[in-house]
Design a protein around this motif. Structure first.
Motif, PDB file in Angstrom:
ATOM      1  N   LEU B  67       0.840  -1.128   0.053  1.00  0.00           N
ATOM      2  CA  LEU B  67      -0.021   0.054   0.172  1.00  0.00           C
ATOM      3  C   LEU B  67       1.023   1.223  -0.001  1.00  0.00           C
ATOM      4  O   LEU B  67       0.854   2.167  -0.751  1.00  0.00           O
ATOM      5  CB  LEU B  67      -0.888   0.028   1.211  1.00  0.00           C
ATOM      6  N   MET B  80      -3.754   1.623  -3.215  1.00  0.00           N
ATOM      7  CA  MET B  80      -3.901   3.154  -2.844  1.00  0.00           C
ATOM      8  C   MET B  80      -3.406   3.928  -3.792  1.00  0.00           C
ATOM      9  O   MET B  80      -3.100   5.207  -3.544  1.00  0.00           O
ATOM     10  CB  MET B  80      -3.403   3.381  -1.352  1.00  0.00           C
ATOM     11  N   GLU B 264      -7.039   0.594   7.300  1.00  0.00           N
ATOM     12  CA  GLU B 264      -7.565   0.503   5.980  1.00  0.00           C
ATOM     13  C   GLU B 264      -8.957  -0.195   5.831  1.00  0.00           C
ATOM     14  O   GLU B 264      -9.488  -0.740   6.963  1.00  0.00           O
ATOM     15  CB  GLU B 264      -6.630  -0.366   4.961  1.00  0.00           C
ATOM     16  N   THR B 268     -10.355  -2.652   0.937  1.00  0.00           N
ATOM     17  CA  THR B 268      -8.757  -2.554   0.741  1.00  0.00           C
ATOM     18  C   THR B 268      -8.234  -3.855   1.259  1.00  0.00           C
ATOM     19  O   THR B 268      -7.225  -4.626   0.576  1.00  0.00           O
ATOM     20  CB  THR B 268      -8.417  -1.452   1.229  1.00  0.00           C
TER      21      THR B 268
END
Ligand SMILES: [Mg+2]
Ligand SMILES: [Zn+2]
Ligand SMILES: [Zn+2]
Ligand SMILES: [Zn+2]
Lengths: 90, 895
Positions: B67, B80, B264, B268
């Motif tokens: 991420l 992300m 998160e 996700t």
């Protein structure tokens, strides 16, 4: 002594739903009556309630898809009430 | 369809999507003063995204499960990725150029290493596979019949709509599923089955998603259309995923915890799993790993993608957080009461409303609602300043937000809202002039909508007039409890204050309590006297007498100011006091509860006759005054209209209560005392019954009991015993009714219909009676007996739940136990039935919400389909009838 053998047609002894006392009276409308009905309620057959062609109460009416059936029912509120259904295949 | 054409449509479609997503891209430099373009939606197509489309609408390809990098910056190609939208304030989107909350986010995609079945399409895939040839991909209908089938479908759609076409398609499909030979290439079809959730099995051999997809690809476009899949909008093979769209970060924002740590979203997390497993699968395939390892990973990927769409699949263990709580993935976000639809879209929250506990106040009018000061200080009504009311409104501003009646805000003509505080008060007062709006505190007479959930019928929300009162509860006249189905054991209710003239007018005209008096379900008064109001009026009209001063005192307490209807005597009867409330020309005749309805002409002295607004004879009880029955109230409404009847109802209600306050009313233990002779008779009756039961049992054991037709001897015995015991209990009831003192208040309550009945009285005074479960005597418990201290196969009355004692004498332990059994059973029953019937009602209401009676008296749905040719078969508006019928006799007599 033996009793005599009675031969009956199946049709005669078969149970007939449409003749049963609890089955309301079904009758077919003539083309003219049908037109008047549709005119009265401003409907086409699309807006009408339906009845299946194979419905047991149409057994002796020779109804084809598109025909309109008048149903005369006993009503707890109005004594007798009329209902109409259009015969369909589906 | 030609390939060129397909491409063209695809391009158009894509453009539309692109425009919707990136509409602002065209002129990013003029975001602030952009021009609004109004367009009308001509049509909407719901379809399945093609892999091509997924790639085209994506702005990033996601390749890594990471991420953020070490600096905490989003990784390129990570979940992300900054190209998926902005969730940080101050940043601008790389793709569309807009800021946080303006950029709606952008999709990404991942390339799946192997095809994956989309869980939501499993059933469709299954039917399509079953209805097409495994060799040539053609639908299992002979070529010569295909045009006919299409024609039929088109015709059905034209005649009775798309819904029926779908129905027919389903029928065709069921008829095809059984075919075992392809009419086209004559290939034999094999038996397909589905191993839930996502595995297809053909003759015990597993079909991989790749094979499934290959078969779906073979189906010609024309055959697809019979299934209702219109190419180029949908191709069946798109239901097996090869690429997966990644939703924008804006729909799964991460939250920064207080510790600075990032947390998160569930989505996700789930997609992290998908990407990770996908990468590993890629690597293993490229490295040429053994097929077993690859297949294991493939199954794992299938699991993750499936739970990404729906984490509530029966056959799969739900994916969980480390804490053990299941992840909320796509389906859970949308579905059910807490989902997006019912919670966020269909559910609304509102300002200018209040909620607290309710309590009764019979001194309020029926159409009033008592509002506590604390609430009246917070809820406001906007009043526009004009030259005539400036002085009046200035007083509110002067009082400010603390002192009642004050004002909380003023609104300038430009719409700017200004809070009134001690400091700003002077300035606000200065600037106040016509065109301003003052939001003043709630005051007596303001319009409010009062509501109690569940709002099952329109009387659950009625318009009341505010009455500001001390205290902390919302108060209502106990007579309006019925329509709200409220009681005071802690019930809470909601209050809404309409904010515009239009809303107030609408509430007054359509929802006022006065307009809701007559039920539209059964055509009688829903609102009527209850409890003490009934027993009070019963006592008053039965045989009460009082001094003239007392009568005037009583009537003025009720709210009457005009006493000329009272006869000029020093002693006035209760009937005359009651008559003072009735209009001069009111005529009524009806039965009271103790009338004998079997006779043609009722000659009981309790028969109600009212002539010229005076009670000639009879008593007022639930039949005349009660809710859901009050025939007299219905007649008053018919003749004098809603305003008179609601005023009169309020007065009658208060008269009953005021009278009771003066004479006292109490239910005493001694009310159930029986004279010695009555007690002896009850004992004898029960003894006889017991003996009769014993003799029945003896007959049964000797085999002499005559069996009822269609029953076993055992069943016959049970029936006979029940009959005997019930008769005995009824006999004791009669004895109680006969010997009980009619002047006791318990009897008055039972006779007037205010509360309780003779059965309750008999249970207290004499005998509780047989306890039954499922219509039978109690026979559960031990083998052959109900409790351990009874003998086996004892059919006697005590051993099977007959309670011979009354509540006052007290129950034996065994009797008490049997009583508790039925008590618990009925408690369980209500607890289980309430939610069931609630859900049933909800479904019924939703199914019928668009039905409407048209001007030609037909009942039709939203698409004008006829449901009834004549509303209710008699076209009677029940709310304008008397108990569902029209009183023709009275209409003729009065005209
Ligand atoms: Mg309650
Ligand atoms: Zn953007
Ligand atoms: Zn074939
Ligand atoms: Zn009577």
């Amino acid at each position: 002594m033996l009793g005599e053998v009675i031969i009956q047609k199946m049709k005669k002894i078969k149970f007939k739903v449409d003749k049963h006392i609890l089955t309301p009276k079904h009758s077919k409308l003539s083309e003219k009556e049908k037109a008047q009905l549709f005119e009265k309620y401003h409907v086409t057959s699309k807006e009408m309630p339906k009845i299946l062609r194979t419905d047991a109460s149409l057994r002796e009416l020779d109804a084809k898809p598109g025909d309109t059936i008048k149903i005369t029912r006993k009503s707890p509120t109005a004594g007798e009430s009329l209902f109409y259904r259009v015969v369909t295949d589906v | 369809m030609a390939d060129e054409e397909t491409k063209q449509i695809e391009e158009q479609e894509l453009d539309a999507v692109k425009q919707a997503i990136e509409g602002k891209e065209a002129k990013p430099e003029r975001i602030e003063e952009e021009q609004h373009i109004y367009k009308q939606v001509k049509s909407i197509v719901f379809s399945v995204l093609s892999p091509k489309m997924i790639k085209k609408m994506a702005s990033a390809k996601i390749v890594t499960p990471e991420l953020y990098d070490k600096e905490g910056y989003p990784v390129d190609g990570g979940l992300m990725d900054i190209r998926l939208g902005v969730i940080d304030p101050g940043l601008r989107c790389k793709i569309c150029g807009s800021k946080l909350k303006e950029c709606i986010g952008h999709f990404g995609y991942i390339e799946l290493a192997r095809a994956i079945i989309h869980i939501k399409f499993v059933n469709i895939i299954m039917t399509i596979l079953k209805c097409t040839c495994r060799e040539c991909g053609r639908i299992l209908i002979p070529d010569n019949k295909i045009p006919k089938t299409r024609e039929l479908l088109d015709q059905i759609e034209k005649e009775s709509g798309i819904e029926d076409r779908r129905q027919k398609v389903k029928e065709i499909i069921t008829s095809l599923k059984t075919a075992n030979k392809c009419p086209n290439c004559k290939a034999k079809q094999r038996k397909l089955s589905l191993e839930k959730p996502t595995t297809f099995i053909e003759d015990d051999k597993r079909l991989s998603p790749i094979e499934v997809r290959a078969r779906l690809e073979k189906i010609p476009d024309n055959d697809c259309e019979i299934f209702g899949l219109k190419v180029p909008f949908v191709r069946p093979e798109w239901m097996v995923l090869t690429v997966l769209p990644i939703p924008p970060v804006t729909m799964r924002p991460s939250i920064t915890l207080e510790s600075g740590e990032r947390s998160e979203d569930d989505l996700t997390h789930k997609m992290g799993d998908i990407v990770r497993i996908n990468q590993r699968l890629f690597e293993n395939i490229n490295a040429g790993a053994p097929e077993i390892i690859v297949e294991d990973l493939w199954d794992l990927l299938q699991y993750h993608v499936t739970t990404f769409f729906d984490n509530n699949i029966a056959q799969l263990p739900p994916a969980r957080h480390r804490s053990g709580q299941p992840l909320k993935t796509l389906t859970e976000r949308i579905k059910s009461k807490e989902g997006r639809i019912r919670h966020n879209l269909a559910g609304k929250r509102t300002n200018f409303s209040a909620r607290t506990v309710i309590s009764p106040d019979p001194m309020l009018e029926l159409f009033e609602v008592g509002v506590p000061f604390t609430i009246a200080n917070k809820l406001t009504v906007p009043e526009k300043v004009n030259e005539w009311n400036t002085q009046y409104l200035k007083k509110f501003v002067e009082n400010g937000p603390e002192k009642y009646p004050g004002a909380n805000y003023i609104i300038r003509p430009d719409g700017k809202k200004k809070k009134i505080t001690e400091e700003t008060k002077e300035a606000s007062l200065e600037e106040l002039q016509p065109g301003y709006v003052v939001e003043r505190h709630l005051m007596d007479g303001d319009v409010a909508i009062f509501n109690r959930q569940p709002s099952l019928h329109r009387m659950s929300m009625m318009c009341h007039r505010v009455k500001v009162l001390p205290g902390k509860t919302l108060r209502l006249n106990p007579a309006v409890c019925t329509p709200y189905n409220a009681d005071f054991d802690g019930d809470e209710m909601n209050l809404h204050i309409p904010q515009t003239e239009e809303a107030r007018a609408e509430a007054e005209i359509l929802m006022e309590v006065q307009t809701q008096l007559i039920s539209l379900r059964y055509g009688l008064s829903i609102i009527g006297c209850t409890q003490d109001a009934i027993s009070g009026n019963y006592m008053l009209t039965k045989d009460a007498e009082m001094k003239r001063e007392d009568a005037i005192d009583l009537l003025s307490a009720v709210g009457l100011t005009e006493f000329s209807k009272l006869p000029r005597k020093s002693v006035i009867s209760g009937k005359e006091v009651f008559s003072a409330l009735l209009p001069e020309d009111f005529e009524f005749e009806g039965h009271s509860r103790s009338c004998d309805r079997s006779k043609d002409k009722c000659d009981k002295e309790t028969h109600v006759v009212i002539k010229g607004g005076k009670i000639i004879s009879g008593v007022m009880d639930r039949n005349s005054l009660g809710e859901e029955s009050g025939l007299m109230l219905r007649n008053i409404h018919q003749k004098y209209g809603k305003d008179t009847s609601i005023d009169m109802l309020g007065k009658i209600f208060r008269l009953g209560i005021e009278y009771l306050l003066r004479v006292g009313f109490t239910s005493a233990l001694a009310d159930t005392d029986m004279p010695e002779s009555a007690k002896a008779k009850i004992r004898d009756d029960l003894d006889i019954a017991r003996k009769e039961v014993d003799s029945l049992i003896a007959q049964f054991r000797e085999g002499k009991l005559e069996t009822f037709p269609g029953k076993t001897t055992q069943e016959t015995l049970e029936l006979r015993i029940l009959e005997v015991l019930n008769k005995a209990r009824n006999e004791t009831g009669k004895t109680v009714a006969q010997f009980a003192d009619k002047r006791t208040h318990t009897m008055i309550m039972a006779e007037s219909g205010a509360r309780g009945n003779l059965l309750n009285l008999a249970q207290m005074a004499a005998c509780v009676g047989q306890q039954a479960m499922r219509g039978k005597r109690i026979d559960k418990g031990f083998e052959g007996r109900t409790l351990s201290h009874f003998k086996k196969d004892d059919f006697g009355s005590e051993a099977h739940g007959f309670i011979a004692n009354g509540f006052k004498t007290g129950l034996t332990p065994a009797e008490f136990f049997f009583g508790s059994m039925t008590g618990r059973d009925s408690l369980m029953d209500t607890a289980l039935r309430t939610p069931k019937s609630g859900y049933l009602y909800r479904r019924l209401a939703n199914a019928m919400q668009d039905l409407k009676v048209e001007y030609d008296h037909t009942v039709r749905d939203a698409s004008s389909k006829i449901i009834q040719f004549q509303y209710g078969e008699d076209s009677i508006d029940v709310s304008k009838s008397e108990n569902g019928a029209i009183n023709v006799k009275r209409i003729i007599n009065t005209t």
